[in-house]
Motif scaffolding. Sequence first.
Motif, short mmCIF file in Angstrom:
data_model
loop_
_atom_site.label_atom_id
_atom_site.label_comp_id
_atom_site.label_asym_id
_atom_site.label_seq_id
_atom_site.Cartn_x
_atom_site.Cartn_y
_atom_site.Cartn_z
N ARG A 180 -5.30 -3.39 0.15
CA ARG A 180 -4.88 -2.02 -0.15
C ARG A 180 -4.38 -1.98 -1.59
N ARG A 181 -4.53 -0.84 -2.19
CA ARG A 181 -4.00 -0.59 -3.53
C ARG A 181 -2.76 0.26 -3.36
N TYR A 182 -1.63 -0.23 -3.84
CA TYR A 182 -0.40 0.54 -3.70
C TYR A 182 0.33 0.60 -5.03
N THR A 183 1.24 1.54 -5.12
CA THR A 183 1.91 1.81 -6.38
C THR A 183 3.36 1.36 -6.33
N MET A 237 4.61 9.75 0.74
CA MET A 237 3.85 8.78 -0.04
C MET A 237 4.44 7.41 0.26
N GLU A 238 3.57 6.41 0.38
CA GLU A 238 4.04 5.06 0.66
C GLU A 238 3.94 4.21 -0.60
N TYR A 239 4.99 3.50 -0.89
CA TYR A 239 5.05 2.65 -2.07
C TYR A 239 5.60 1.28 -1.70
N ALA A 240 5.65 0.41 -2.70
CA ALA A 240 6.44 -0.81 -2.65
C ALA A 240 7.27 -0.81 -3.93
N TRP A 241 8.20 -1.74 -4.02
CA TRP A 241 9.06 -1.77 -5.21
C TRP A 241 9.52 -3.19 -5.47
N LEU A 284 8.08 1.38 1.42
CA LEU A 284 9.02 2.43 1.05
C LEU A 284 8.33 3.76 1.34
N ILE A 285 8.94 4.60 2.16
CA ILE A 285 8.35 5.90 2.53
C ILE A 285 9.11 7.00 1.80
N ASP A 286 8.46 7.62 0.84
CA ASP A 286 9.05 8.68 0.03
C ASP A 286 8.68 10.02 0.65
N ARG A 287 9.68 10.75 1.15
CA ARG A 287 9.45 11.96 1.94
C ARG A 287 9.71 13.23 1.14
N LYS A 288 8.96 14.26 1.48
CA LYS A 288 9.12 15.56 0.83
C LYS A 288 10.39 16.28 1.27
#
Length: 472
Positions: A302-305, A378-382, A396-400
């Motif tokens: 997967r490609r993640y940001t 949006m799903e991310y990593a950090w 990491l789940i970034d919610r609206k």
Amino acid sequence: MKIIGRNREKDILSNCLSSKRPEFVVVYGRRRVGKTFLIKEYFNGQFSFYATGLSDEKTKGQLKAFHASLKMYGCTEKKVPEDWFEAFSRLRVLLETKEICRDPVSGRRVVFLDELPWMDTARSDFRSALEYFWNSWASSQEDLLLIACGSATSWIIKHMLKERKGFHNRVTRRIRLLPFTLKECEDLLLNNDIVMTREQIIECYMVFGGIPYYLNLIDSRLSLAQNIDELFFKPYGDLKDEYDELFYSLFKKPEKHLAIIKALSETKNGRTRQELTEIKEIGGGSVLTENLQELEQCGFIRRYTNYAKAANGAYFQLVDPFVLFSLRFMNSRKQSSWMEYIHSPSYNAWRGNAFEICCINHVSKIKAALGIAGVETMEYAWRSETSDPGAQIDLLIDRKDGVVNLCEMRFTDAAVEIDKSEYGRLTNRLTAFQKEAHPGKAIHMTLISANGLSKGKYASVFQNVITGEQLF
């Protein structure tokens, strides 16, 4: 036989049958994921014409097989076609006969060309002939449903879905068949009279990756550990050589793909494109870009940001459980049986990584458990660049709705216990994230644990706890 799951795919096929126009459907996905089974079972084997390509056969052999299929469906020509133009010309004549088999409900003529990429041998006129068959005749037949299927995903994407000429804009529907979810794995195992707890099904998924063919090899008389031994570690094991066969069936020259997979397997958090280019066996340029896209389309990576670097923080991460398992245990061959691995340090390291992959592949279930199934996220990593000791968040789940869920994923035999030391590590990570990422939202520490969370003084560090049961 019963089709497990695949509701979206069955709906697409149903719409194609009720359509008032000619349909050209492309079905693709990795080897053993159930493409041929889905099509054959959905149509109950009642095709106007069915043919399959042959692996490692040259043009003459492919035409011979196609000719045999034509004869089976009523073609009276005795000689094998000289080329693919002649082969598709005979198919057209066959499909125009009054006696041709039609779908009993819709009355459509259904043509199924399986393992299509194998038919396109070197220096053959296959693609030109198929294009001519569709453009000159098939595209005007309102009752025709043409289904093309193949495991060689790179060929399908390159020549049927992305190529600007040839089949560009000819394909009317596409079905990318993905591995089963945990719930679909459970349904298949129950259908096969295999009894497992949900915790065991999760571990089963962490080994077999939701691939129906692999799951169907499980012997109901044996435990999960015994099945893994039989299928992978015994000299006669059905999956002993599956890893290499998998990639050589998907890609004509898989060496660079294998090098990328190996590099990504060495770090659970993934690598950047730049980091991959520095590996001699991989290289860079447009070839790397294409290889990464192909591996992503197959579902291996997967490609993640990176949350803090949304513009240029892309990472590539291995997210295929079967591939991870094969690389960790089958290729190393340090032990001769699975029983020797269980509860060893390498086993525990693999289990933690594999469970994280399981969670990443079931984000929709995590959202449902959090009560935010309908919230845009949006799903991310950090990764921290300044904290000491280092800190990172794999999901990491970034919610609206103004919340960020920082997910901690654990696969343990008992409920997770948080002591003072672990509490300090978690709060350090939270502080580092707030300081470096500046989310501007409420932060909810979220535990995803196969066996839940043990109550204790420091358990309150988590606002949300999601159990393995909820991943189903």
